[in-house]
Design a protein around this motif. Structure first.
Motif, PDB file in Angstrom:
ATOM      1  N   GLY A  35       0.803  -1.209   0.000  1.00 29.61           N
ATOM      2  CA  GLY A  35       0.000   0.000   0.000  1.00 29.61           C
ATOM      3  C   GLY A  35       0.838   1.261   0.000  1.00 29.61           C
ATOM      4  N   TRP A  36       0.189   2.339  -0.400  1.00 32.20           N
ATOM      5  CA  TRP A  36       0.772   3.678  -0.319  1.00 32.20           C
ATOM      6  C   TRP A  36      -0.052   4.489   0.688  1.00 32.20           C
ATOM      7  CZ3 TRP A  36       5.339   4.960  -2.317  1.00 32.20           C
ATOM      8  CH2 TRP A  36       5.831   4.216  -3.382  1.00 32.20           C
ATOM      9  N   PHE A  37       0.654   5.177   1.557  1.00 29.91           N
ATOM     10  CA  PHE A  37       0.045   6.062   2.543  1.00 29.91           C
ATOM     11  C   PHE A  37       0.714   7.422   2.405  1.00 29.91           C
ATOM     12  CE2 PHE A  37      -2.240   2.967   5.243  1.00 29.91           C
ATOM     13  CZ  PHE A  37      -1.763   1.795   4.685  1.00 29.91           C
ATOM     14  N   ARG A  45      -1.848  10.400   9.190  1.00 33.69           N
ATOM     15  CA  ARG A  45      -1.523   9.563   8.043  1.00 33.69           C
ATOM     16  C   ARG A  45      -2.808   9.012   7.430  1.00 33.69           C
ATOM     17  NH1 ARG A  45       1.946   4.903   9.926  1.00 33.69           N
ATOM     18  NH2 ARG A  45      -0.056   3.993  10.480  1.00 33.69           N
ATOM     19  N   GLU A  46      -2.865   8.989   6.113  1.00 37.19           N
ATOM     20  CA  GLU A  46      -4.050   8.442   5.454  1.00 37.19           C
ATOM     21  C   GLU A  46      -3.648   7.432   4.387  1.00 37.19           C
ATOM     22  OE1 GLU A  46      -6.396  11.020   3.014  1.00 37.19           O
ATOM     23  OE2 GLU A  46      -4.677  12.185   2.329  1.00 37.19           O
ATOM     24  N   ALA A  47      -4.499   6.452   4.203  1.00 40.76           N
ATOM     25  CA  ALA A  47      -4.277   5.452   3.164  1.00 40.76           C
ATOM     26  C   ALA A  47      -4.611   6.059   1.813  1.00 40.76           C
ATOM     27  CB  ALA A  47      -5.133   4.227   3.423  1.00 40.76           C
ATOM     28  N   ALA A  50      -4.133   0.624  -2.132  1.00 33.21           N
ATOM     29  CA  ALA A  50      -3.605  -0.670  -1.726  1.00 33.21           C
ATOM     30  C   ALA A  50      -3.828  -1.680  -2.835  1.00 33.21           C
ATOM     31  CB  ALA A  50      -4.262  -1.139  -0.438  1.00 33.21           C
ATOM     32  N   VAL A 101      -4.536  -6.741   3.320  1.00 33.50           N
ATOM     33  CA  VAL A 101      -4.904  -5.323   3.236  1.00 33.50           C
ATOM     34  C   VAL A 101      -5.467  -4.836   4.570  1.00 33.50           C
ATOM     35  CG1 VAL A 101      -6.475  -3.696   2.116  1.00 33.50           C
ATOM     36  CG2 VAL A 101      -5.230  -5.352   0.747  1.00 33.50           C
ATOM     37  N   LEU A 104      -2.669  -3.915   6.699  1.00 29.18           N
ATOM     38  CA  LEU A 104      -2.107  -2.653   6.215  1.00 29.18           C
ATOM     39  C   LEU A 104      -2.872  -1.475   6.809  1.00 29.18           C
ATOM     40  CD1 LEU A 104      -1.478  -2.869   2.356  1.00 29.18           C
ATOM     41  CD2 LEU A 104       0.185  -2.286   4.124  1.00 29.18           C
ATOM     42  N   HIS A 105      -4.185  -1.526   6.663  1.00 29.46           N
ATOM     43  CA  HIS A 105      -5.007  -0.402   7.114  1.00 29.46           C
ATOM     44  C   HIS A 105      -5.030  -0.293   8.639  1.00 29.46           C
ATOM     45  CE1 HIS A 105      -7.317  -0.311   3.042  1.00 29.46           C
ATOM     46  NE2 HIS A 105      -6.157   0.315   2.997  1.00 29.46           N
ATOM     47  N   TRP A 111       7.192  -0.480   7.089  1.00 34.55           N
ATOM     48  CA  TRP A 111       7.115   0.819   6.424  1.00 34.55           C
ATOM     49  C   TRP A 111       8.445   1.225   5.817  1.00 34.55           C
ATOM     50  CZ3 TRP A 111       2.412   3.226   6.274  1.00 34.55           C
ATOM     51  CH2 TRP A 111       1.433   2.717   7.137  1.00 34.55           C
TER      52      TRP A 111
END
Length: 121
Positions: A35-37, A45-47, A50, A101, A104-105, A111
């Motif tokens: 994923g990218w955050f 921080r926000e997602a 993914a 996922v 991840l969230h 990281w």
């Protein structure tokens, strides 16, 4: 050990594009979700996006239609193509990996160090 190294950040004007890359090592890349955050100064921080091990993708509403997440399992690399960038996209972007996922969230992930994206109007 797991290592994630991001690259591709930079400064662009509104409407511009960037492609972020994240090279992974130390684990079986193809079996993990990626994923990218992002995190802007003073914000949580926000997602952003993914992708799971089967290639299924999810996006934040704010980037749908503008950003595309993809992975190349042969190169152990995750990508984020960002088009039509806007000043609100300015943040440090982080790559992350976890078995699912959901993990991840939940933040239960490995990281990278992040790469800065700055968009000026």
């Amino acid at each position: 050990q797991v290592q994630l190294v991001e690259s591709g950040g930079g400064s662009v004007h509104s409407g511009g594009s960037l492609r972020l890359s994240c090279v992974a090592s130390g684990y079986t890349f193809s079996t993990y979700s990626m994923g990218w955050f992002r995190q802007a100064p003073g914000k949580e921080r926000e997602a952003v996006a993914a992708i799971d091990s089967d290639g299924r993708t999810t996006y934040a509403d704010s980037v749908k239609g503008r950003f595309t997440i993809s992975r190349d399992n042969a190169k152990n690399t995750l990508y984020l193509q960002m088009n039509n960038l806007q000043p609100d996209d300015t943040a440090k972007y982080y790559c992350a990996t976890a078995p699912t996922v959901n993990l991840l969230h939940a933040g239960q992930a490995y990281w990278g160090q992040g790469t800065q994206v700055t968009v000026s109007s």
